[in-house]
Design a protein around this motif. Structure first.
Motif, short mmCIF file in Angstrom:
data_model
loop_
_atom_site.label_atom_id
_atom_site.label_comp_id
_atom_site.label_asym_id
_atom_site.label_seq_id
_atom_site.Cartn_x
_atom_site.Cartn_y
_atom_site.Cartn_z
N UNK A 247 0.82 -1.21 0.00
CA UNK A 247 0.00 0.00 0.00
C UNK A 247 0.86 1.26 0.00
N UNK A 248 0.39 2.34 -0.62
CA UNK A 248 1.09 3.63 -0.51
C UNK A 248 1.21 4.04 0.95
N UNK A 249 2.30 4.65 1.31
CA UNK A 249 2.57 5.01 2.70
C UNK A 249 1.48 5.90 3.28
N UNK A 250 0.89 6.76 2.44
CA UNK A 250 -0.09 7.73 2.93
C UNK A 250 -1.38 7.10 3.43
N UNK A 251 -1.67 5.85 3.02
CA UNK A 251 -2.94 5.22 3.40
C UNK A 251 -2.76 3.94 4.20
N UNK A 252 -1.54 3.45 4.33
CA UNK A 252 -1.34 2.12 4.89
C UNK A 252 -1.83 2.03 6.34
N UNK A 253 -1.61 3.07 7.15
CA UNK A 253 -1.98 2.98 8.57
C UNK A 253 -3.49 2.88 8.75
N UNK A 254 -4.24 3.78 8.10
CA UNK A 254 -5.69 3.78 8.34
C UNK A 254 -6.37 2.58 7.70
N UNK A 255 -5.81 2.08 6.60
CA UNK A 255 -6.41 0.89 5.99
C UNK A 255 -6.17 -0.35 6.86
N UNK A 256 -4.96 -0.49 7.39
CA UNK A 256 -4.68 -1.63 8.28
C UNK A 256 -5.57 -1.56 9.52
N UNK A 260 -8.31 -4.41 10.58
CA UNK A 260 -8.29 -5.14 11.85
C UNK A 260 -9.66 -5.12 12.50
N UNK A 261 -10.34 -3.99 12.41
CA UNK A 261 -11.69 -3.89 12.97
C UNK A 261 -12.67 -4.77 12.19
#
Length: 320
Positions: A247-256, A260-261
């Motif tokens: 994933x692009x760095x700009x979206x990887x955190x919120x998508x992961x 998880x939820x």
């Protein structure tokens, strides 16, 4: 073009007996290999006695789909690899349309034929159908198959078009591109390793194609049943690792975080539908994902494409 067909086998003598003659019949002047993943049945002896024209590569241990192919393909010298499941029936003239695509465009790294269901021959098959895509949250789907919903083949996907991922059930790939990407991620063992590889190829500027001019029929579930809790574990864990890597760095955190939820909700659904072992499989997948996370981050490539998805919010559109 110099093509080699590589069939990975693990205790699949019955599948080889059933489908290998058909592969040989419709693959004239093509080398056929069986990569044996340390089978404990008599697959290798059966091949030696009945198919002397087939070349056998024996891995020392069962490394799953990903590691098994990584190891076996090192011993095969060809311009194009065809990674073919042992439970696949090929058809007349299945190779030419695929090779024609490779010859037309050097940027095409991988190609998939139309994959139909061996038991319901007018329907697409779960593992690949008419070419794969993912949505913005990383959920895989295919033309002809969205989650568990499978379409009848009425010629709607008889085209040739670029796709996002090609199924490992019948995957044609340039050996040069396979080696450049260091093959499959062996940690995956099985499931979604081909999506991860195709995503890495796309990140590297390559193209993945589908051709409806070539058709194969897949039994499916020959090694791991669709209802297996281990299958749930592998799919959940591997999908999360794939997202972190690609994933692009700009979206990887919120998508992961979103996944998880959503995986938690899926765990409850699986427990209700298939039993508590599937709930535990999701929990195991998350713990395994966390344990492997430092190594997964190190495997991120130098660049990630932003336009990786074809559809947004697939899970909500489909279920809600």
């Amino acid at each position: 073009m110099n093509l080699a067909i590589a069939i990975l086998n693990w205790n699949g003598k019955n599948w080889l007996e059933k489908f290998l003659p058909n592969v040989i019949l419709h693959s004239e002047n093509t080398d056929v290999y069986v990569i044996d993943n340390a089978s404990t049945d008599d697959s290798v002896l059966f091949l030696k006695l009945n198919f002397p024209q087939v070349k056998i590569i024996q891995n020392k241990e069962n490394q799953g789909f990903a590691g098994g192919y990584n190891e076996g393909l090192k011993k095969i010298n060809a311009e194009i690899y065809c990674l073919l499941n042992s439970d696949v029936e090929v058809t007349e003239n299945w190779l030419k349309p695929v090779l024609d695509l490779f010859q037309k465009d050097l940027k095409i790294a991988a190609v998939q034929p139309k994959i139909l269901d061996y038991n319901r021959r007018n329907f697409f098959e779960f593992a690949g159908a008419a070419g794969g895509f993912i949505d913005n949250l990383g959920y895989p789907y295919c033309r002809g198959r969205v989650f568990e919903n499978i379409e009848e083949d009425k010629g709607q996907f008889d085209d040739e078009t670029e796709i996002f991922w090609a199924s490992g059930c019948c995957l044609f790939i340039r050996s040069e591109d396979f080696r450049k990407q260091n093959g499959f991620d062996a940690r995956f063992f099985a499931h979604q390793e081909e999506i991860d590889l195709c995503w890495r190829l796309k990140n590297d500027g390559k193209k993945i194609f589908y051709t409806g001019k070539s058709t194969v029929y897949h039994v499916g579930g020959g090694t791991l049943n669709k209802q297996s809790a281990q299958k749930t574990f592998l799919n959940m864990r591997n999908n999360l690792s794939m997202l972190v890597k690609n994933l692009p760095f700009s979206v990887v955190f919120w998508i992961i975080l979103s996944r998880l939820i959503l995986d938690g909700a899926a765990a409850l659904y699986f427990a209700f539908k298939n039993g508590l072992p599937h709930l535990w499989a999701v929990l195991r997948a998350h713990f395994s994902f966390y344990a492997e996370l430092p190594e997964t981050i190190k495997l991120r490539g130098k660049k990630q494409i932003r336009n990786y998805y074809q559809c947004k919010w697939l899970i909500f559109k489909h279920f809600i």
